[in-house]
Enzyme design. Structure first.
Site, PDB file in Angstrom:
ATOM      1  N   ASN A   9      48.683  60.899  33.606  1.00 16.02           N
ATOM      2  CA  ASN A   9      47.370  60.912  32.967  1.00 16.02           C
ATOM      3  C   ASN A   9      47.286  59.669  32.078  1.00 16.02           C
ATOM      4  OD1 ASN A   9      45.053  61.421  31.551  1.00 16.02           O
ATOM      5  ND2 ASN A   9      45.835  63.208  30.444  1.00 16.02           N
ATOM      6  N   TRP A  10      46.627  58.634  32.603  1.00 11.68           N
ATOM      7  CA  TRP A  10      46.558  57.368  31.842  1.00 11.68           C
ATOM      8  C   TRP A  10      45.643  57.489  30.629  1.00 11.68           C
ATOM      9  CZ3 TRP A  10      45.910  52.816  35.896  1.00 11.68           C
ATOM     10  CH2 TRP A  10      47.050  52.791  36.733  1.00 11.68           C
ATOM     11  N   LYS A  11      44.843  58.556  30.579  1.00 16.20           N
ATOM     12  CA  LYS A  11      43.816  58.687  29.532  1.00 16.20           C
ATOM     13  C   LYS A  11      42.955  57.412  29.521  1.00 16.20           C
ATOM     14  CE  LYS A  11      46.809  61.927  27.242  1.00 16.20           C
ATOM     15  NZ  LYS A  11      47.232  62.606  26.042  1.00 16.20           N
ATOM     16  N   HIS A  95      41.325  69.293  30.026  1.00 20.76           N
ATOM     17  CA  HIS A  95      42.386  68.756  29.153  1.00 20.76           C
ATOM     18  C   HIS A  95      42.033  69.078  27.700  1.00 20.76           C
ATOM     19  CE1 HIS A  95      44.880  65.906  27.002  1.00 20.76           C
ATOM     20  NE2 HIS A  95      45.648  65.878  28.070  1.00 20.76           N
ATOM     21  N   GLU A  97      42.057  67.356  25.146  1.00 20.37           N
ATOM     22  CA  GLU A  97      41.220  66.338  24.483  1.00 20.37           C
ATOM     23  C   GLU A  97      39.757  66.532  24.852  1.00 20.37           C
ATOM     24  OE1 GLU A  97      43.576  63.001  25.793  1.00 20.37           O
ATOM     25  OE2 GLU A  97      45.186  63.676  24.458  1.00 20.37           O
ATOM     26  N   GLU A 168      49.887  72.721  28.434  1.00 20.18           N
ATOM     27  CA  GLU A 168      50.094  71.621  27.503  1.00 20.18           C
ATOM     28  C   GLU A 168      49.847  72.113  26.076  1.00 20.18           C
ATOM     29  OE1 GLU A 168      49.563  67.562  29.569  1.00 20.18           O
ATOM     30  OE2 GLU A 168      47.619  68.229  28.889  1.00 20.18           O
ATOM     31  N   GLY A 174      51.216  63.799  22.781  1.00 21.34           N
ATOM     32  CA  GLY A 174      51.192  62.505  22.110  1.00 21.34           C
ATOM     33  C   GLY A 174      51.831  62.499  20.742  1.00 21.34           C
ATOM     34  N   SER A 209      54.477  65.225  25.572  1.00 23.61           N
ATOM     35  CA  SER A 209      55.612  64.381  25.196  1.00 23.61           C
ATOM     36  C   SER A 209      56.801  64.497  26.151  1.00 23.61           C
ATOM     37  CB  SER A 209      56.038  64.653  23.750  1.00 23.61           C
ATOM     38  OG  SER A 209      54.979  64.348  22.847  1.00 23.61           O
ATOM     39  N   GLY A 230      51.446  61.843  29.848  1.00 21.38           N
ATOM     40  CA  GLY A 230      50.517  60.913  29.211  1.00 21.38           C
ATOM     41  C   GLY A 230      51.208  59.596  28.886  1.00 21.38           C
ATOM     42  N   GLY A 231      51.649  59.462  27.633  1.00 17.16           N
ATOM     43  CA  GLY A 231      52.211  58.186  27.157  1.00 17.16           C
ATOM     44  C   GLY A 231      53.261  57.583  28.079  1.00 17.16           C
TER      45      GLY A 231
HETATM   46  P1  PGA Z   1      51.694  62.954  26.350  1.00 17.19           P
HETATM   47  O1  PGA Z   1      50.319  63.475  26.960  1.00 17.19           O
HETATM   48  O2  PGA Z   1      52.700  62.924  27.487  1.00 17.19           O
HETATM   49  O3  PGA Z   1      51.395  61.575  25.815  1.00 17.19           O
HETATM   50  O4  PGA Z   1      52.103  63.896  25.287  1.00 17.19           O
HETATM   51  C1  PGA Z   1      50.283  64.510  27.900  1.00 17.19           C
HETATM   52  C2  PGA Z   1      48.855  64.833  28.259  1.00 17.19           C
HETATM   53  O5  PGA Z   1      48.005  64.840  27.367  1.00 17.19           O
HETATM   54  O6  PGA Z   1      48.536  65.098  29.429  1.00 17.19           O
END
Ligand code: PGA
Length: 251
Positions: A9-11, A95, A97, A168, A174, A209, A230-231
């Site tokens: 997930n590049w966001k 998600h 977010e 999640e 994050g 994470s 994500g990251g």
């Molecule tokens: P993260 O994000 O790996 O940076 O914690 C995961 C996500 O939001 O899908």
């Protein structure tokens, strides 16, 4: 046996040159040869570029969101059919977010999931509790309600089996704080139980994470079928190592 799946997930990150370099790393490191499905979810404007960079590599492309509407006067929205036309096979829905910053409700998550399924996309439906909710011992209540909205909408038709679920915990996204393998396994098992018969075949991913250093232990849990990353998905070597960690621990 459920196959392992690792989803990037590049966001709201990336560029055409980033897309070019990371896809070429994944291809040269033969990620597609692993016994793991790997999916890249870039922002909408890069879907077509990522799809063309990946060519016939065996790696898939997905989107980070989809409209609940089929077409029409919905400025800024992107439809499921458009995603399919660009070569997407997967879509992340609900998600945290989007739930937090765009007020997405379980009802909207169900509507988006319905639209994705009807276009032939595989929805990756996200659920998870906040830190306050976990501390108040409400994890099962919160996650249970999010899952039950999907179960109520898609069990009767059997489509519940066509979903991927991503657990999640919001407090782990994050933040560098990862759920322990035991904590994550406990919630994954709870979710699988709520899915009824479909639970045996639905992949449940962990996100929050995930890094090369903790991926193998998380993916080694019996009810964790891979990750939503994500990251670490923005660093090619990290993402490649996470995909490899999923390969050695088949459920
Ligand atoms: P993260 O994000 O790996 O940076 O914690 C995961 C996500 O939001 O899908």
């Amino acid at each position: 046996m459920r196959s392992k799946l690792v989803v990037a997930n590049w966001k709201m990150n990336g560029s055409t040159s980033f897309a070019s370099s990371i896809t070429s790393d994944l291809i040269s490191e033969k990620v597609a040869d692993l016994n793991v499905g790997a999916v890249l979810c870039p922002p909408f404007p890069y879907l077509q570029a990522v799809k063309s960079f990946l060519e016939e590599s065996g790696l898939d492309v997905g989107a980070q969101d989809v409209s609940s509407q089929a077409s029409g006067a919905y400025t800024g929205e992107v439809s499921a059919d458009m995603l399919v036309e660009l070569g997407a096979k997967w879509v992340i829905i609900g998600h945290s977010e989007r739930r937090a910053y765009h007020n997405e409700t379980d009802e909207l998550v169900v509507a988006k999931t319905r639209m994705a399924l009807s276009a032939g996309l595989t929805p990756i439906c996200c659920v998870g509790e906040t830190l306050d909710q976990r501390n108040a011992d409400k994890t099962e209540e919160v996650v249970g309600a999010q899952i039950n909205a999907l179960v109520e909408a898609f069990s009767a038709t059997g489509q519940i089996s066509d979903l991927v679920i991503a657990y999640e915990p919001v407090w782990a996204i994050g933040t560098g704080m990862t759920a322990t393998p035991d904590q994550a396994q406990g919630v994954h098992k709870f979710i699988r139980g709520l899915l009824g018969e479909a639970g045996a075949s639905v992949s449940i991913l962990y996100g929050g994470s995930v890094k090369p250093g903790n991926a193998a232990e998380l993916f080694g849990q019996p009810d964790i079928d891979g990750g939503l990353i994500g990251g670490a998905s923005l660093v090619s070597q990290d993402f490649i190592e996470i995909c490899r960690a999923a390969d050695v621990t088949e459920s």
